[in-house]
Design a protein around this motif. Sequence first.
Motif, short mmCIF file in Angstrom:
data_model
loop_
_atom_site.label_atom_id
_atom_site.label_comp_id
_atom_site.label_asym_id
_atom_site.label_seq_id
_atom_site.Cartn_x
_atom_site.Cartn_y
_atom_site.Cartn_z
N ARG A 1 0.11 -1.28 0.39
CA ARG A 1 -0.15 -0.30 0.25
C ARG A 1 0.85 1.25 -0.56
NH1 ARG A 1 -3.04 -3.23 4.25
NH2 ARG A 1 -4.74 -4.05 3.02
N GLU A 2 1.70 1.38 0.69
CA GLU A 2 3.21 2.51 0.75
C GLU A 2 4.16 2.40 -0.77
OE1 GLU A 2 5.33 2.01 4.52
OE2 GLU A 2 4.05 1.93 5.50
N SER A 3 4.42 1.53 -0.86
CA SER A 3 4.24 1.52 -1.65
C SER A 3 3.42 2.03 -3.23
CB SER A 3 5.05 0.47 -2.89
OG SER A 3 5.39 0.30 -4.22
N ASN A 4 2.07 1.37 -3.58
CA ASN A 4 1.63 2.32 -4.16
C ASN A 4 1.21 3.88 -4.17
OD1 ASN A 4 0.96 -0.21 -5.70
ND2 ASN A 4 -0.31 -0.97 -4.45
N ALA A 5 1.13 4.14 -3.45
CA ALA A 5 1.09 5.69 -2.55
C ALA A 5 1.48 6.57 -3.17
CB ALA A 5 0.05 6.06 -0.50
N ALA A 6 2.91 5.52 -3.17
CA ALA A 6 4.26 6.78 -3.75
C ALA A 6 4.33 6.63 -5.43
CB ALA A 6 5.64 6.03 -3.62
N LEU A 7 3.92 5.59 -6.09
CA LEU A 7 3.71 5.67 -6.74
C LEU A 7 2.49 6.04 -7.50
CD1 LEU A 7 3.94 1.24 -8.11
CD2 LEU A 7 5.45 3.54 -8.67
N ARG A 8 1.79 6.28 -6.98
CA ARG A 8 0.14 6.97 -7.44
C ARG A 8 1.12 9.24 -7.25
NH1 ARG A 8 -2.63 4.70 -3.88
NH2 ARG A 8 -3.40 2.65 -4.83
N THR A 9 1.57 9.21 -6.21
CA THR A 9 2.07 10.12 -5.75
C THR A 9 3.11 11.04 -6.77
OG1 THR A 9 2.00 9.99 -3.64
CG2 THR A 9 2.99 11.90 -4.38
N ALA A 10 4.16 10.08 -7.31
CA ALA A 10 4.91 10.07 -8.50
C ALA A 10 4.49 10.60 -10.03
CB ALA A 10 5.67 9.27 -8.59
N ASN A 11 3.50 9.67 -10.41
CA ASN A 11 2.90 9.48 -11.32
C ASN A 11 1.98 11.10 -11.32
OD1 ASN A 11 1.35 8.47 -13.89
ND2 ASN A 11 -0.65 7.74 -12.58
N ILE B 1 2.69 1.09 -12.29
CA ILE B 1 1.53 2.04 -11.57
C ILE B 1 0.57 0.28 -11.69
CG2 ILE B 1 -0.40 2.32 -10.72
CD1 ILE B 1 1.40 4.80 -12.00
N ASN B 2 0.27 -0.13 -12.74
CA ASN B 2 -0.06 -1.82 -12.89
C ASN B 2 0.34 -2.61 -12.35
OD1 ASN B 2 -2.22 0.39 -14.79
ND2 ASN B 2 -0.83 -1.01 -16.70
N LYS B 3 1.92 -2.14 -12.47
CA LYS B 3 2.07 -3.98 -11.72
C LYS B 3 2.10 -3.80 -10.52
CE LYS B 3 6.62 -6.41 -12.68
NZ LYS B 3 8.23 -6.11 -13.27
N SER B 4 2.04 -2.62 -9.93
CA SER B 4 2.58 -2.77 -8.27
C SER B 4 0.70 -2.78 -8.06
CB SER B 4 2.31 -0.76 -7.64
OG SER B 4 1.81 -0.33 -6.73
N MET B 5 0.13 -2.54 -8.79
CA MET B 5 -1.70 -2.35 -8.30
C MET B 5 -2.29 -3.99 -8.67
SD MET B 5 -3.09 0.36 -7.44
CE MET B 5 -4.78 0.41 -8.09
N MET B 6 -1.46 -4.51 -9.52
CA MET B 6 -1.60 -6.23 -9.64
C MET B 6 -0.85 -6.86 -8.41
SD MET B 6 -0.86 -6.74 -13.47
CE MET B 6 -0.73 -8.33 -13.48
N ALA B 7 -0.09 -6.49 -7.98
CA ALA B 7 0.42 -7.12 -6.76
C ALA B 7 -0.08 -6.39 -5.47
CB ALA B 7 2.31 -6.60 -6.48
N GLU B 8 -0.62 -5.50 -5.03
CA GLU B 8 -1.67 -5.50 -3.98
C GLU B 8 -2.80 -6.43 -4.51
OE1 GLU B 8 -3.46 -1.62 -1.78
OE2 GLU B 8 -3.14 -1.33 -3.56
N LEU B 9 -3.27 -6.13 -5.67
CA LEU B 9 -4.56 -7.33 -5.41
C LEU B 9 -4.55 -8.72 -4.55
CD1 LEU B 9 -5.86 -6.03 -8.88
CD2 LEU B 9 -7.26 -5.80 -6.78
N GLU B 10 -2.96 -9.26 -5.80
CA GLU B 10 -2.70 -10.22 -4.73
C GLU B 10 -1.70 -10.31 -3.46
OE1 GLU B 10 -1.77 -14.38 -4.49
OE2 GLU B 10 -2.49 -13.19 -6.67
N GLY B 11 -1.80 -9.80 -3.05
CA GLY B 11 -1.41 -9.49 -1.61
C GLY B 11 -3.35 -9.40 -0.74
N LEU B 12 -4.25 -8.78 -1.62
CA LEU B 12 -5.27 -9.06 -0.65
C LEU B 12 -5.75 -10.12 -0.80
CD1 LEU B 12 -6.57 -5.47 -2.23
CD2 LEU B 12 -6.07 -6.06 0.38
#
Length: 163
Positions: free
Chosen positions: A97-107, A117-128
Amino acid sequence: MSDIDGLQQRLTAAMDRIATGLEGLDTAGADDTGALQTALDDERVANAQLTERVRKLSERQEAATSDAKATADAAQARVQELDLELQRLRKANEQLRESNAALRTANEEGVGEAHLINKSMMAELEGLRAARAADVAEANSIIGALTPLLDQLEAPEEEDADA
């Protein structure tokens, strides 16, 4: 002298009566002793049987106690392992989640790349999904631990209903 003969006859008759009485006592005493000895032997046999039953019950109780302890230890180990896995999973999800937040901020600032960002979101979904699976496993573990306890509670109620 006739008095002596009379006294002697009386003494002889009394001695005969005493001997007859003693024989009766010996016979009655022997019968009582035999009956008492038989009762004592019966009680010894009953005592030996009860001692054997107590020994067998003690052995069964010790075996059941050791089985229950082994089951409880195994369940405790499973719960500890599950708890450790859940803690790791939650930590990984927090990092995602922290990584995704940082990527969104950078984007938002125009520096991020969409595929990251897509890769990070897929990882987050897999984690969930993994977190959900861990939660299901935890619930199943709890149900597995509670089911025998509930069965034990229901068994006496069923016996009461049958009686």
